[in-house]
Motif scaffolding. Structure first.
Motif, mmCIF file in Angstrom:
data_model
loop_
_atom_site.group_PDB
_atom_site.id
_atom_site.type_symbol
_atom_site.label_atom_id
_atom_site.label_comp_id
_atom_site.label_asym_id
_atom_site.label_seq_id
_atom_site.Cartn_x
_atom_site.Cartn_y
_atom_site.Cartn_z
ATOM 1 N N ALA A 168 0.822 -1.222 0.000
ATOM 2 C CA ALA A 168 0.000 0.000 0.000
ATOM 3 C C ALA A 168 0.850 1.264 0.000
ATOM 4 O O ALA A 168 0.298 2.378 0.013
ATOM 5 C CB ALA A 168 -0.925 -0.004 1.213
ATOM 6 N N PHE A 170 3.372 2.037 2.307
ATOM 7 C CA PHE A 170 3.803 2.459 3.639
ATOM 8 C C PHE A 170 5.048 1.669 4.051
ATOM 9 O O PHE A 170 5.391 0.644 3.468
ATOM 10 C CB PHE A 170 2.689 2.244 4.656
ATOM 11 N N ILE A 531 -6.452 -1.198 6.069
ATOM 12 C CA ILE A 531 -5.736 -0.104 5.409
ATOM 13 C C ILE A 531 -6.723 0.873 4.782
ATOM 14 O O ILE A 531 -6.559 2.108 4.885
ATOM 15 C CB ILE A 531 -4.781 -0.666 4.338
ATOM 16 N N GLN A 535 -7.008 4.861 5.659
ATOM 17 C CA GLN A 535 -6.868 5.887 4.629
ATOM 18 C C GLN A 535 -8.129 6.741 4.523
ATOM 19 O O GLN A 535 -8.058 7.949 4.308
ATOM 20 C CB GLN A 535 -6.555 5.224 3.288
ATOM 21 N N GLY A 538 -8.018 9.207 7.129
ATOM 22 C CA GLY A 538 -6.841 10.064 7.088
ATOM 23 C C GLY A 538 -5.870 9.782 8.206
ATOM 24 O O GLY A 538 -5.176 10.689 8.681
ATOM 25 N N SER A 540 -2.859 6.971 10.146
ATOM 26 C CA SER A 540 -1.807 6.003 9.873
ATOM 27 C C SER A 540 -2.370 4.584 9.964
ATOM 28 O O SER A 540 -3.100 4.253 10.912
ATOM 29 C CB SER A 540 -0.669 6.178 10.886
ATOM 30 N N PRO A 541 -2.043 3.708 9.015
ATOM 31 C CA PRO A 541 -2.598 2.355 9.050
ATOM 32 C C PRO A 541 -1.876 1.406 10.020
ATOM 33 O O PRO A 541 -2.392 0.323 10.316
ATOM 34 C CB PRO A 541 -2.408 1.873 7.609
#
Length: 604
Positions: A168, A170, A531, A535, A538, A540-541
């Motif tokens: 993704a 990250f 995830i 997202q 908004g 952090s996953p």
């Protein structure tokens, strides 16, 4: 909701109900599931039996063989002895040693592998400490699952979560990113498993031992206080003579049943003890009345000293006893012990005789043996094992230690090397886990650590059938769309919740699904959703993915939740409900710890 989804949900509920009802064997229930899926058409006929060809099932079968090799060569008993030296006879102390050791191994290797290797160790400990396996095997299983939470490679869900983050865009999880949360769960879990879980564990996990221990044999024959060690001085008249030529039994009523030379027990190494030449410095292990020992030492130049517990412990690894009875057609009846030539024929020494249930004195060597006499024979374990093939008497009992000691103790370094090599190959990635395990299993057989018959007997068919039979149900849950329905329902409920509540929802969903389908498959399905939620908000996953990864390893509440639970099901004699009672509180603890600690390390 279509008919296929309804069928899968109904089959899942019926399966869980049958497991809880506990009137039908779990492996039979698993086979009934296979038949139902084959008839339903939800998955293909080939897919309904695909579980039997899954690499996971083959790996577990191979690990059974490797574990049997460790057991047969005495490695398992040696590890058990070390744990017992650290923990003593106390169940709590033993668990305080066992749980961190198993968790540490599971952090760097397959949890299934760690449990498969430690089951014979735990059974050996339970026999020696007179504990019930049901009190220790479930903690063993749960410790391995917690250990898997602690590193990136500890369990496949951790790798899946890290990979999904990278896909993704990250930063993936590091090797030790899981350690703080997994470590705290291990500490809390250890306290729970040692001090709280015993009240929830069943007391019926093992039948009473049918074999007495060596100490009990000694007490039965009245020889416990008549064992001596005699050191042969260099100027002793015994030096250069064989045990037979020395005629110690005839002259002094002293029975030498073993010789320790340079730290080795010759009774289990030499083909015939009676023909062994005595050397200066040898330690003779003997049985006699005190006056016989004293007389012998004065006349032959030996020094006698006690028989301490550490000598008994060392001797038990190489040397044992068996109780046999003479039947009426035995050619030995009417002969004396010397005339029957026990040492020459059987490589064993007679150290006790019972007649009419009462022990004779040590001066029985010249007494003709009678029908119904019970003899206590002593010698190397391989000669004890060979008694079953003899027809001159009936083998009544062998000691409990025989089940945890092996005539193949000389192969222990080979078995240990094979196991360590397997671990190195698995951890380094030089070979796949399946290849490394199969290579180790074959090596155990080729090197003589076990034979083919023992390898076949080591396969726990109940566990293998249960795992293989339940894998198609997990596939049906995915193919029918039942899993998507569950996930979408969760999203509609938690869509507008706070981040911590969303994490809690993801944890509960992942944890519940992991009780019935592969935790790896669960993570693959839930990770993209986590995830996407992060997202969309908004955020952090990482904290969401960490919650999913840890939850996937909380497969504590059913025996089919993880192969490690299935492995301990039969030897622990557990029921389905036992896992629910002990595992559910641990799941809740793991969730609370994860929700409290994760945001501190990985902020939203």
């Amino acid at each position: 909701m279509n008919i296929e989804i309804l069928f899968v949900f109904a089959l899942l509920l019926i399966t869980i109900g049958l497991f809880i009802w506990d009137r039908i064997r779990m492996d039979l229930v698993a086979m009934m599931v296979v038949v139902a899926l084959a008839v339903s058409g939800i998955i293909t006929p080939a897919e309904t039996v695909s579980g039997f060809g899954q690499s996971l099932v083959v790996m577990i079968a191979g690990l059974f063989v490797v574990g049997e090799g460790l057991f047969r060569t005495g490695v398992a008993a040696a590890v058990g002895s070390w744990i017992m030296r650290m923990g003593g006879q106390s169940e709590k102390k033993l668990l305080l040693v066992l749980i961190p050791v198993v968790a540490g191994m599971s952090a760097v290797m397959s949890s299934t592998g760690a449990v498969a290797l430690f089951i014979p160790v735990v059974l050996s400990i339970c026999r020696s400490a007179r504990l019930q396996p049901s009190r220790m095997l479930m903690p063993l299983s749960f410790a391995s699952l917690i250990g898997g939470m602690m590193t990136l490679i500890g369990t496949p869900p951790n790798m899946v979560a890290s990979t999904q983050l990278q896909v993704a865009g990250f930063e993936p999880f590091g090797f030790f990113d899981f350690t703080p949360i997994g470590g705290i769960i291990l500490i809390v879990g250890t306290v729970y498993l040692v001090f709280i879980a015993p009240a929830l564990l069943p007391e019926t996990g093992v039948r009473e031992a049918v074999h007495p221990y060596l100490k009990e044999f000694a007490e039965r024959y009245g020889i416990q206080d008549n064992l001596y060690r005699l050191r042969v001085r260099n100027d002793s008249e015994l030096v250069g003579k064989t045990v037979s030529d020395a005629r110690l039994r005839t002259q002094f009523e002293v029975t030498v049943f073993a010789i320790r030379r340079d730290g080795k027990l010759l009774s289990s190494l030499m083909p015939v003890l009676s023909e062994t030449l005595i050397e200066g410095g040898d330690i003779l292990l003997a049985y006699s009345e005190p006056e016989g020992i004293e007389k012998m030492c004065i006349q032959t130049g030996c020094m006698f000293f006690g028989f301490p517990d550490d000598e008994r412990t060392r001797m038990d690894k190489e040397f044992g006893v068996a109780e046999v009875m003479l039947h009426n057609r035995s050619p030995i009846v009417g002969k004396t012990i010397q005339g029957a030539r026990f040492r020459e024929q059987y490589n064993l020494s007679v150290i006790g005789v019972l007649r009419d249930g009462k022990p004779l004195t040590t001066r029985y060597n010249g007494e003709p043996l009678a029908f119904g006499d019970t003899l206590l024979l002593a010698g190397g374990w391989r000669y004890i094992e060979a008694l079953e093939e003899r027809h001159n008497f009936v083998v009544l009992e062998t000691p409990a230690e025989m089940t945890e000691t092996s005539a193949r103790w000389g192969h222990a370094p080979i078995a240990l090397f094979i196991m360590l090599s397997m671990l190195v190959l698995m951890i380094s990635g030089v070979l796949s886990s399946l290849s490394a395990i199969l290579l180790a299993a074959v090596a155990m057989i080729l090197t003589g650590c076990i034979n083919m018959n023992e390898a076949y007997r080591s396969l726990n068919a109940t566990s293998l059938v249960l795992i293989a039979g339940m894998l198609p149900l997990a596939l049906a849950i995915q193919k029918s769309g039942a899993l998507d329905l569950i996930v979408n329902g969760l999203l509609s409920i938690l869509g507008n919740s706070t981040p911590i509540l969303i994490c809690a929802g993801l944890f509960v969903l992942t944890s519940v699904l992991s009780q019935f389908i592969s935790n790896t498959a669960t993570t693959v399905l839930i990770a993209p959703i986590a995830i996407a939620i992060a997202q969309g908000l908004g955020m952090s996953p990482e904290p969401f993915m960490m919650a999913v990864a840890i939850a996937a390893s909380t497969a504590f509440s059913t025996p089919i939740a993880s192969p490690v639970n299935t492995l301990v099901l039969v030897p622990g004699n557990y029921r389905f409900i036992d896992f629910v009672k002990v595992g559910l509180p641990l799941q809740v603890m793991a969730m609370i710890i994860t929700l409290l600690i994760t945001p501190l390390i990985f902020p939203f």
